[in-house]
Design a protein around this motif. Structure first.
Motif, short mmCIF file in Angstrom:
data_model
loop_
_atom_site.label_atom_id
_atom_site.label_comp_id
_atom_site.label_asym_id
_atom_site.label_seq_id
_atom_site.Cartn_x
_atom_site.Cartn_y
_atom_site.Cartn_z
N MET A 1 1.05 -1.30 -0.23
CA MET A 1 0.03 -0.17 -0.80
C MET A 1 0.72 0.96 -0.23
N ALA A 2 -0.01 2.22 -0.31
CA ALA A 2 1.05 4.04 0.01
C ALA A 2 0.69 3.98 1.13
N ALA A 3 1.93 5.20 1.22
CA ALA A 3 2.58 5.65 2.20
C ALA A 3 0.90 6.82 2.41
N ALA A 4 0.87 6.56 4.44
CA ALA A 4 -0.77 6.89 4.77
C ALA A 4 -0.74 8.64 4.90
N ALA A 5 -1.61 8.59 4.78
CA ALA A 5 -1.48 10.61 4.47
C ALA A 5 -1.19 11.30 6.06
N PRO A 6 -0.34 11.93 6.34
CA PRO A 6 -0.20 12.87 7.71
C PRO A 6 -1.22 12.85 8.48
N VAL A 7 -2.12 13.05 8.05
CA VAL A 7 -3.37 14.01 9.53
C VAL A 7 -3.71 11.79 9.89
N SER A 8 -4.13 11.86 11.02
CA SER A 8 -4.79 11.57 12.02
C SER A 8 -6.31 11.21 11.85
N VAL A 9 -7.11 10.67 11.29
CA VAL A 9 -9.04 9.93 10.70
C VAL A 9 -9.12 9.58 12.08
N PHE A 215 -17.39 21.50 -7.23
CA PHE A 215 -17.11 22.38 -7.75
C PHE A 215 -16.15 23.55 -6.94
N PHE A 216 -15.78 22.94 -5.24
CA PHE A 216 -15.03 23.81 -4.53
C PHE A 216 -13.56 23.23 -5.32
N SER A 217 -13.18 22.52 -5.15
CA SER A 217 -12.38 22.06 -5.92
C SER A 217 -11.12 23.24 -6.69
N SER A 218 -12.48 23.92 -7.95
CA SER A 218 -11.28 24.99 -9.02
C SER A 218 -12.48 25.62 -9.27
N GLY A 219 -13.64 26.49 -8.86
CA GLY A 219 -14.90 26.38 -9.80
C GLY A 219 -14.76 26.59 -11.38
N ALA A 220 -14.91 27.49 -11.67
CA ALA A 220 -16.05 28.01 -12.77
C ALA A 220 -14.36 26.61 -13.97
N PRO A 264 -9.20 25.70 -1.13
CA PRO A 264 -11.20 26.01 -1.16
C PRO A 264 -11.81 25.14 -0.59
N SER A 265 -11.50 23.18 -1.74
CA SER A 265 -12.56 22.25 -1.18
C SER A 265 -11.62 22.39 0.41
N GLN A 266 -10.28 22.09 0.86
CA GLN A 266 -10.70 21.81 2.31
C GLN A 266 -11.65 22.70 3.15
N LEU A 267 -11.69 23.84 2.59
CA LEU A 267 -12.43 25.02 3.31
C LEU A 267 -13.69 24.43 3.63
N ALA A 268 -14.30 24.16 1.97
CA ALA A 268 -15.17 24.02 1.97
C ALA A 268 -16.00 22.27 2.81
N LEU A 269 -14.68 21.35 2.92
CA LEU A 269 -14.89 20.30 3.37
C LEU A 269 -15.40 20.20 4.91
N GLU A 289 -3.27 12.13 -4.64
CA GLU A 289 -2.89 13.53 -4.46
C GLU A 289 -4.26 14.47 -3.52
N ASN A 290 -5.20 13.59 -3.96
CA ASN A 290 -6.33 14.87 -3.62
C ASN A 290 -6.96 14.05 -2.57
N PHE A 291 -6.99 12.89 -2.98
CA PHE A 291 -7.30 12.19 -1.05
C PHE A 291 -6.69 13.05 -0.10
N ASN A 292 -5.14 13.03 0.06
CA ASN A 292 -4.64 13.08 0.51
C ASN A 292 -5.54 14.74 1.30
N GLN A 293 -5.53 15.61 -0.06
CA GLN A 293 -5.59 16.89 0.33
C GLN A 293 -7.61 16.89 1.23
N ASN A 294 -7.93 16.12 0.60
CA ASN A 294 -9.06 15.62 1.51
C ASN A 294 -9.01 15.73 3.04
N VAL A 295 -7.88 14.49 3.37
CA VAL A 295 -7.66 14.66 4.54
C VAL A 295 -7.80 15.40 5.52
N GLU A 296 -7.43 16.12 4.84
CA GLU A 296 -5.77 17.46 5.79
C GLU A 296 -7.44 18.71 6.08
N ALA A 297 -8.34 18.42 5.85
CA ALA A 297 -9.81 19.37 5.93
C ALA A 297 -9.70 19.13 7.36
#
Length: 345
Positions: A1-9, A215-220, A264-269, A289-297
């Motif tokens: 498996m790939a290395a886990a994201a750093p934020v504890s869930v 939408f809250f990742s990149s808007g239009a 912005p996606s982290q803020l919305a999440l 990479e997007n998954f890791n970003q979501n976890v960091e929210a």
């Protein structure tokens, strides 16, 4: 498996029947259906394994995603000891035949759908089994799901896009563990009646599309990148006549995110996470990479003033366009006939 994201869930209790899940889940639909062509299976299995290693163990699918191909994908990803590490949720009731969609909740269909999902997923029991949409021809009190619990084929029952009265009627027959609904900064109509009903009854809340379908990742810019096979191409909020106004909402969120030092996606999440410990958002992604970003929210903290500021950007009247091209088969249109009208065979 790939290395886990750093934020504890963290873990949360979903409902009051005993189900415990990761505080953030993983929506798997886009891996196989509706958001463009299916993604490469090895990459998606790698992503699922990465999510589980990172502590995101609540996996969401449905038999209509594909149809069937997303459940088959998860079945492959759950092999070699992964199944024991996850909370598996799938759904039934949306049938696609002869080029047409149909909503079905009759007992024979419910049972056949469950058996099909068990086989495709390669499991003996589904942790959380949702009725994906409500069949308005069949009283919600029909107890086939209760029988499946008693037989050990499912552990917990959920509803998706059900009205408050439908939830109450179903819960009176057998405890509903979770209600899945669309809830995000720009989809908040559930707050008036459905959220309070769930909390009164001790039902967990699972928020799908917490990033406004991306939408809250990149808007239009999101719309410009969508393939012709992507269902978002046809959603009202992404149409040109609505997008100019809606893009202004994103720009406000983006500016606030810059001040907060997050995306912005982290803020919305984070806004969804701050709704309460009984809420589990299930953002979907097809990229690690997007998954890791979501976890960091999970580490983004918002003050009451910041919550209010965010909400003001997408207040009633500021968002143009419905969630779907047709709002039929959502919670606004989910009443069923009384049980007394049903003829048991």
């Amino acid at each position: 498996m790939a290395a886990a994201a750093p934020v504890s869930v963290p873990r949360i209790k979903l409902g009051t029947q005993g189900l415990e899940v990761s505080a953030q889940g993983l929506g798997c639909m886009g891996m196989s259906a509706f958001y463009g062509p299916p993604k490469p299976e090895p990459d998606m299995i790698k992503l699922i394994h990465h999510a589980v290693a990172a502590g995101v163990t609540f996996l969401d699918t449905s038999d209509i995603y594909g149809p069937h191909t997303n459940e088959i994908l998860l079945g492959k990803a759950l092999q070699d000891g992964v199944r024991e590490k996850v909370e598996l949720a799938t759904k039934f009731s949306i049938a696609f035949a002869d080029g047409k969609w149909e909503i079905r909740g009759d007992p024979a269909y419910v049972r056949a759908a469950c058996e099909g999902s068990l086989k495709r997923l390669g499991v003996d029991c589904i942790d959380l089994y949702y009725q994906h949409r409500v069949d308005k021809r069949v009283p919600i009190e029909i107890g086939e799901l209760k029988k499946l619990v008693e037989e050990g084929k499912i552990k917990y029952i959920g509803l998706s896009e059900a009205s408050a009265s439908t939830i109450r009627r179903a819960h009176a027959i057998h405890p509903i563990t979770a209600v899945q609904l669309e809830w995000s900064l720009w989809s908040r109509d559930v707050e008036e009646d459905i959220i309070p009903t769930c909390r009164e009854l001790g039902i967990g809340i699972v928020a799908y599309s917490p990033l406004g379908r991306g939408f809250f990742s990149s808007g239009a810019e999101l719309v410009e990148s969508l393939s012709e096979q992507d269902s978002r191409k046809h959603m009202p909020r992404f149409q040109p006549e609505n997008l100019v106004k809606n893009a202004q909402i994103f720009e406000c969120v983006n500016a606030m995110a810059a001040r907060k030092g997050c995306t912005p996606s982290q803020l919305a999440l984070a806004w969804v996470h701050h709704q309460g410990s009984d809420v589990c958002p299930i953002p979907g992604t097809t990229k690690i990479e997007n998954f890791n970003q979501n976890v960091e929210a999970l580490s983004v903290k918002l003050t009451p003033d910041e919550m209010a500021e965010l909400e003001s950007y997408a207040a009633a009247g500021e968002v143009l366009g419905d969630r779907y091209a047709q709002m039929a088969n959502t919670w606004k249109d989910s009443e069923t006939p009384p049980l007394s009208s049903w003829k048991f065979e």
